[in-house]
Every structure is written in structure tokens, then in C-alpha cells.
Design a protein around this motif. Sequence first.
Motif, short mmCIF file in Angstrom:
data_model
loop_
_atom_site.label_atom_id
_atom_site.label_comp_id
_atom_site.label_asym_id
_atom_site.label_seq_id
_atom_site.Cartn_x
_atom_site.Cartn_y
_atom_site.Cartn_z
N GLY A 20 -7.14 -37.89 -33.25
CA GLY A 20 -8.21 -37.96 -32.55
C GLY A 20 -7.91 -37.11 -31.03
O GLY A 20 -7.49 -36.08 -30.94
N SER A 21 -8.77 -37.88 -30.18
CA SER A 21 -8.61 -37.29 -28.59
C SER A 21 -7.43 -37.81 -28.16
O SER A 21 -7.02 -37.50 -26.86
CB SER A 21 -9.83 -37.93 -27.95
OG SER A 21 -9.87 -39.07 -27.72
N ALA A 22 -6.33 -38.56 -28.47
CA ALA A 22 -5.29 -38.93 -28.07
C ALA A 22 -4.15 -37.80 -27.84
O ALA A 22 -3.16 -37.93 -27.23
CB ALA A 22 -4.48 -39.97 -29.06
N VAL A 23 -4.53 -36.72 -28.69
CA VAL A 23 -3.42 -35.51 -28.53
C VAL A 23 -4.41 -34.25 -28.34
O VAL A 23 -5.36 -34.08 -29.03
CB VAL A 23 -2.57 -35.22 -29.90
CG1 VAL A 23 -2.11 -33.97 -29.83
CG2 VAL A 23 -1.68 -36.42 -29.96
N GLU A 24 -4.36 -33.49 -27.13
CA GLU A 24 -5.02 -32.28 -27.08
C GLU A 24 -4.16 -31.15 -27.19
O GLU A 24 -2.81 -30.86 -26.62
CB GLU A 24 -5.21 -32.20 -25.53
CG GLU A 24 -6.17 -30.99 -25.22
CD GLU A 24 -6.43 -30.70 -23.68
OE1 GLU A 24 -7.08 -29.92 -23.44
OE2 GLU A 24 -6.04 -31.75 -22.88
N VAL A 25 -4.57 -30.17 -28.28
CA VAL A 25 -4.06 -29.02 -28.54
C VAL A 25 -4.25 -28.06 -27.65
O VAL A 25 -5.24 -27.42 -27.35
CB VAL A 25 -4.48 -28.40 -29.95
CG1 VAL A 25 -3.89 -27.17 -30.47
CG2 VAL A 25 -4.10 -29.61 -31.14
N LEU A 26 -3.23 -27.50 -26.83
CA LEU A 26 -3.44 -26.68 -25.54
C LEU A 26 -3.47 -25.02 -26.37
O LEU A 26 -4.30 -24.17 -26.06
CB LEU A 26 -2.33 -26.73 -24.73
CG LEU A 26 -2.39 -27.96 -24.03
CD1 LEU A 26 -1.24 -27.84 -22.94
CD2 LEU A 26 -3.73 -28.39 -23.38
N GLU A 27 -2.62 -24.88 -27.28
CA GLU A 27 -2.49 -23.39 -27.93
C GLU A 27 -1.81 -23.73 -29.31
O GLU A 27 -1.16 -24.64 -29.44
CB GLU A 27 -1.87 -22.37 -26.92
CG GLU A 27 -0.35 -22.80 -26.67
CD GLU A 27 0.38 -22.00 -25.69
OE1 GLU A 27 1.26 -21.38 -26.27
OE2 GLU A 27 -0.05 -21.81 -24.58
N PRO A 28 -1.77 -22.97 -30.14
CA PRO A 28 -2.71 -21.46 -30.00
C PRO A 28 -4.18 -21.62 -30.65
O PRO A 28 -4.46 -22.96 -31.10
CB PRO A 28 -2.02 -20.78 -31.18
CG PRO A 28 -1.54 -21.55 -32.20
CD PRO A 28 -1.17 -22.75 -31.38
N ASP A 29 -5.02 -20.45 -30.60
CA ASP A 29 -6.22 -20.78 -30.99
C ASP A 29 -6.38 -20.94 -32.43
O ASP A 29 -7.33 -21.56 -32.81
CB ASP A 29 -7.17 -19.48 -30.52
CG ASP A 29 -7.29 -19.51 -28.86
OD1 ASP A 29 -7.20 -20.17 -28.32
OD2 ASP A 29 -7.53 -18.23 -28.42
N SER A 30 -5.42 -20.37 -33.02
CA SER A 30 -5.79 -20.71 -34.73
C SER A 30 -5.57 -22.13 -34.96
O SER A 30 -6.44 -22.59 -35.94
CB SER A 30 -4.58 -19.80 -35.34
OG SER A 30 -3.24 -20.42 -35.04
N VAL A 31 -4.90 -23.26 -34.30
CA VAL A 31 -4.74 -24.33 -34.72
C VAL A 31 -6.21 -24.99 -34.12
O VAL A 31 -6.39 -25.81 -34.78
CB VAL A 31 -3.41 -24.82 -34.21
CG1 VAL A 31 -3.40 -26.64 -34.44
CG2 VAL A 31 -2.35 -24.36 -34.56
N ARG A 32 -6.65 -24.62 -32.97
CA ARG A 32 -7.58 -25.17 -32.38
C ARG A 32 -8.89 -24.87 -33.22
O ARG A 32 -9.55 -25.64 -33.41
CB ARG A 32 -7.76 -24.63 -31.00
CG ARG A 32 -6.75 -25.09 -29.84
CD ARG A 32 -6.94 -24.34 -28.53
NE ARG A 32 -8.21 -24.45 -27.86
CZ ARG A 32 -8.29 -25.77 -27.12
NH1 ARG A 32 -7.46 -26.39 -26.68
NH2 ARG A 32 -9.79 -25.52 -26.43
N ARG A 33 -9.00 -23.71 -33.80
CA ARG A 33 -10.19 -23.34 -34.63
C ARG A 33 -9.90 -24.18 -36.15
O ARG A 33 -11.14 -24.57 -36.44
CB ARG A 33 -10.22 -22.05 -35.06
CG ARG A 33 -10.51 -21.12 -34.11
CD ARG A 33 -10.89 -19.54 -34.27
NE ARG A 33 -9.56 -18.85 -35.11
CZ ARG A 33 -8.72 -18.30 -34.19
NH1 ARG A 33 -8.87 -17.97 -32.88
NH2 ARG A 33 -7.75 -17.70 -34.79
#
Length: 309
Positions: free
Chosen positions: A281-294
Motif C-alpha cells: 500500500g502506501s507504506a512503500v513509495e515507488v520512486l522509479e521507474p515509470d514502468s513499475v509505477r504504471r
Amino acid sequence: MRADRLVAALLLLQARGRVTAADLADELEVSVATARRDLEALSAAGIPVYPQPGRGGGWSLVGGARTDLSGLNAAEAQALFVLLGPASSAAPELTSALRKLVRALPATFRADAEAAAAAVVSDPARWGERSREPPELVEPLQNATVRRLKVRLTYGGSAERLVDPLGLVDKDGIWYLIADTGAGRRTFRVDRIAAATTTEQPAERPADFDLAAEWARIAAEVEQRRSLVSAVVLVDAELFPVLRKRFGRHCEVVERTAGHVRARVTAHLARSLAEQLAGWGSAVEVLEPDSVRRELARIGRDLTERYAT
């Protein structure tokens, strides 16, 4: 098994200096004739064991010869029995051999070794799961490897192939056979082998083959394939040990700041990485890359559509 009897016989010779065939038969729970044949086999194998006839005679080691096995110190004896003692999941043959070994240990070590054997119980089943027994083919494949005989395999839905078995590896309950084939060296999951027939044809084994080193190479290749995609994440410092335990060697620290850890985690696909991180959930923020964020955004949309009221 004769091998454990021969080891036990040698250890008893070292511990007592001299034994008769009757003494050995009593200790190993075999006939006197069998005990005598075992002693003769040790002698024929080059061990300096010789008989002394007459009253007070028996079998002795020339010059008090010794092997490293019974040269165990107290700590080594305890470590051996903690790892493989009768209270563990050792095979019956191994348990029998160790029981005989403890009789041959010096009296000063014996009590500690027996206590160590009873100090650990191995239960390989995870909570909620049954214990995973080795596939039935493990034993015949192991025998073929030891006897250096070729094996005819049917693997999955592929055609039959003739292989030279080199060794077996137990990876967290999953067994693998490493073998040389006409197409080069291959690794087979034993539970996916449909059939295996040991032949009488001698197998070839490279003189410099090292099973541990070969498995380390194979494991490194697999880990590399599983680390094709990486993501940099930001996680609370208190939660980072949990994240690191979850990802294991696929997690490394990039930077530590006040209250947070910037880390790099890896997987074989962006989608797989996102699926593993979504549960945080919100406990981990993905900073990069965009492919994982998408991919994370897609998972979020799918869940929202399915469970929205």
C-alpha cells in the motif's frame, strides 16, 4: 547399509584399540560371520587392520592408525549431532550410523553429543502445509549418480534422452538433477521428470566436476534472470527490515535518511515487481521507474473497479 557398518567398525577399532568379530557383531547387531567379512573388507580396502590369533586376540589397527572422522573434538561432535542427530529428519540409515558413531566417541564427548542430538527437531513443513517428501525418483537417480550409470529420462512432454547424472540438489524442498546431455549440461526439476530408467552404460563424469560450485553457478544465473527489472523505493526505516526479508538478496540499500530508507528491489518483470509491492500500500513509495509505477496504477484501478460500491 554396509557403508555405515564399515565406518562404525573402523571407529570402534580406533576407540577400543582391539575388537573381536564377536564384539563387533554385538555392537553392530549383525552375525559374527558378517562382522568378520566387514573387518576383512577394511583390510582389503587398504586400511591397516590386521587380526591377532589366539587367546586375547582380535583385530587391531597397525600402529594405532586413525582417521579424521573419530578425531572429532567436542565442539565438532556436538555440531555433527545437532545437524544430523536422531532427533532430526535424518534418514533411518543415517540415524543408525550416527547411533553407532556415538558409541565410538570418547566417553568425555558422548554425553554432550547425545544431548545435542536431542536438542533440535526439524519440521520442514510451513504452517498450514504438509511436509514435502522428496519425489520418488530422487533415490534411483541418486543411486545412478553414485554408481556412475547413464539414465534414460523423459522430461515433461519432451522426447526421451540419455543423460550422464552428475549430482542432485535439494533447494528448499525442490529437487534438481544436474546432468550432462548430448546438447550440453542441463538442470532438471526432479518432480517434472515423467520417467527415469537406469541403464548399465557407464556415465562420464568430468574429473574436475564440483557439485557445490556448479550449483552456485546455476543459482547465480537464475538470480540474474530474476533481477532484470529494478525499482527504487522509499520505505519507513522501521518497516525496511520486513521489506528486506521479503525480497532477500533482491533488495539493497541505496541511502539511509532520517526515518526512511531508499532501497533498490528487483524482479524479472515490471508487472511482477509491482504485484509484490502492491500489498504494501502506501507504506512503500515507488520512486522509479515509470514502468513499475504504471503497473501499480493499473493494479489500483483494477481493484477499485472490482470492489467499488
